[in-house]
Design an enzyme around this catalytic site. Structure first.
Site, PDB file in Angstrom:
ATOM      1  N   HIS A  81       8.984  -1.746   1.136  1.00 26.16           N
ATOM      2  CA  HIS A  81       9.896  -1.300   2.192  1.00 26.16           C
ATOM      3  C   HIS A  81      11.147  -0.641   1.588  1.00 26.16           C
ATOM      4  CE1 HIS A  81       7.966  -4.920   4.285  1.00 26.16           C
ATOM      5  NE2 HIS A  81       7.611  -3.915   5.042  1.00 26.16           N
ATOM      6  N   GLN A 107      -2.965   4.296   8.917  1.00 27.05           N
ATOM      7  CA  GLN A 107      -1.810   4.329   9.830  1.00 27.05           C
ATOM      8  C   GLN A 107      -1.015   5.623   9.634  1.00 27.05           C
ATOM      9  OE1 GLN A 107       0.936   0.899  10.732  1.00 27.05           O
ATOM     10  NE2 GLN A 107       2.153   1.870   9.149  1.00 27.05           N
ATOM     11  N   SER A 132       3.981  -8.038   3.070  1.00 22.26           N
ATOM     12  CA  SER A 132       4.595  -9.250   3.613  1.00 22.26           C
ATOM     13  C   SER A 132       3.562 -10.368   3.682  1.00 22.26           C
ATOM     14  CB  SER A 132       5.160  -8.968   5.008  1.00 22.26           C
ATOM     15  OG  SER A 132       6.027  -7.855   4.974  1.00 22.26           O
TER      16      SER A 132
HETATM   17  P1  AMP Z   1       5.132  -3.303   7.669  1.00 26.34           P
HETATM   18  O1  AMP Z   1       6.432  -4.032   7.694  1.00 26.34           O
HETATM   19  O2  AMP Z   1       4.057  -4.015   6.907  1.00 26.34           O
HETATM   20  O3  AMP Z   1       4.698  -2.807   9.026  1.00 26.34           O
HETATM   21  O4  AMP Z   1       5.388  -1.994   6.809  1.00 26.34           O
HETATM   22  C1  AMP Z   1       6.429  -1.103   7.142  1.00 26.34           C
HETATM   23  C2  AMP Z   1       6.258   0.163   6.326  1.00 26.34           C
HETATM   24  O5  AMP Z   1       6.302  -0.157   4.937  1.00 26.34           O
HETATM   25  C3  AMP Z   1       4.908   0.846   6.578  1.00 26.34           C
HETATM   26  O6  AMP Z   1       5.093   2.263   6.599  1.00 26.34           O
HETATM   27  C4  AMP Z   1       4.102   0.427   5.379  1.00 26.34           C
HETATM   28  O7  AMP Z   1       3.076   1.331   5.032  1.00 26.34           O
HETATM   29  C5  AMP Z   1       5.161   0.381   4.302  1.00 26.34           C
HETATM   30  N1  AMP Z   1       4.726  -0.476   3.199  1.00 26.34           N
HETATM   31  C6  AMP Z   1       4.278  -1.754   3.295  1.00 26.34           C
HETATM   32  N2  AMP Z   1       3.901  -2.206   2.068  1.00 26.34           N
HETATM   33  C7  AMP Z   1       4.111  -1.184   1.201  1.00 26.34           C
HETATM   34  C8  AMP Z   1       3.923  -1.015  -0.199  1.00 26.34           C
HETATM   35  N3  AMP Z   1       3.436  -1.991  -0.970  1.00 26.34           N
HETATM   36  N4  AMP Z   1       4.257   0.167  -0.748  1.00 26.34           N
HETATM   37  C9  AMP Z   1       4.756   1.170   0.019  1.00 26.34           C
HETATM   38  N5  AMP Z   1       4.957   1.084   1.340  1.00 26.34           N
HETATM   39  C10 AMP Z   1       4.643  -0.078   1.923  1.00 26.34           C
END
Ligand code: AMP
Length: 285
Positions: A37, A153, A186
């Site tokens: 994030h 996504q 997460s």
């Molecule tokens: P989430 O909180 O899991 O919905 O993720 C929020 C954003 O962070 C989304 O655009 C995810 O693709 C991105 N994201 C989550 N994990 C990673 C990661 N390991 N590397 C890069 N972006 C991430």
């Protein structure tokens, strides 16, 4: 750093910022922030005058038997991290603000959502596209940043933005991994030490498949079979999917070329992990 819970207050704040000529960059998340994030926030910081982070665990993108209730949450820790990353405004609505009773509209992207996670999580992407559409209408960003960790996504959101003529630039950011190669998520917080160790099979499989592709293997079925062997060697692994898809159409490919992406979703115990990699690009971590 401002913290705003109300949809109408947020929208007024963003309309005022736009009226002052400010550019707005936006990172939507479900919170429990990690370095993945933060990489989006760092990039977003350089792309707008105002950096907005949303934290909202969106109920409509979870299936009835999924982990909405147990999804990890720690708002104070997230706010501290946001502050140190230069976020200007955190938008943290609650579900009743986002979905007042009587809400009857869903945004749905066809075709790209039929495969991969769309096949195994019915309704998931309708939840994602509906909430991202709503967030865009509230935050009014010029640029929005998403991670390639959620490869499908990102493709679905890009398609929605094009199809609906939304004036938002969508930026995709590389996957951030732990030192041992596990893609940050997460949901990794759910994993016991043993299951976390087993989860490293995902990056081992990615490395093996990319190595084989670099050495000249172009047969997708051969590569998938190789990946499957590595995954099933883990006692608690249950494969959701292992597929090689075209990066733009997300359709399965038979022969690997520069568009080919290996995508995996595997459950370790109750925890579902996803990962992906372009087969003809070097694995850096
Ligand atoms: P989430 O909180 O899991 O919905 O993720 C929020 C954003 O962070 C989304 O655009 C995810 O693709 C991105 N994201 C989550 N994990 C990673 C990661 N390991 N590397 C890069 N972006 C991430």
């Amino acid at each position: 750093m401002e913290i705003i819970n109300s949809v109408s207050e947020m929208q007024q704040r963003m309309l005022a910022a736009r009226a002052q000529g400010k550019t707005i960059s936006f990172v939507p998340t479900m919170g429990f922030l990690h370095q993945g994030h933060l990489s989006l926030l760092h990039e977003g910081r350089g792309r707008g005058d105002l950096l907005v982070l949303s934290i909202f665990v969106n109920p409509t993108q979870f299936g009835p038997n999924e982990d909405f209730d147990s999804y990890p949450r720690d708002l104070q820790r997230d706010l501290d991290l946001a502050q140190t990353t230069g976020v200007d405004i955190v938008f943290t609505p609650d579900a009743s603000q986002m979905y007042p009773s009587g809400s009857a509209t869903t945004v749905s992207v066809a075709e790209l959502t039929s495969n991969l996670c769309g096949a195994s999580r019915p309704g998931h992407f309708d939840g994602v596209t509906t909430v991202v559409n709503k967030l865009f209408n509230i935050v009014l960003p010029h640029v929005a940043l998403f991670g390639m960790k959620d490869f499908q996504q990102l493709a679905v959101i890009r398609k929605m933005v094009v199809d609906l003529n939304m004036p938002v630039e969508v930026v995709g950011m590389p996957i951030v991994r732990e030192a041992d190669g596990l893609a940050m998520s997460s949901r990794n917080s759910y994993l016991s030490a043993d299951l976390r160790q087993q989860g490293l099979a995902l990056i081992a499989a990615v490395r093996a498949a990319c190595g084989a592709a670099a050495a000249g293997e172009t047969d997708a079925q051969q590569l998938i079979a190789q990946v499957e062997q590595i995954i099933i060697a883990q006692s608690d692994a249950r494969i959701d999917y292992i597929q090689i898809c075209h990066d733009l159409t997300l359709q399965d490919m038979t022969l690997v070329d520069e568009h080919a992406v290996l995508l995996l979703a595997v459950k370790f115990g109750a925890t579902r992990l996803i990962d992906n990699h372009y087969l003809l690009q070097p694995v850096v971590s």
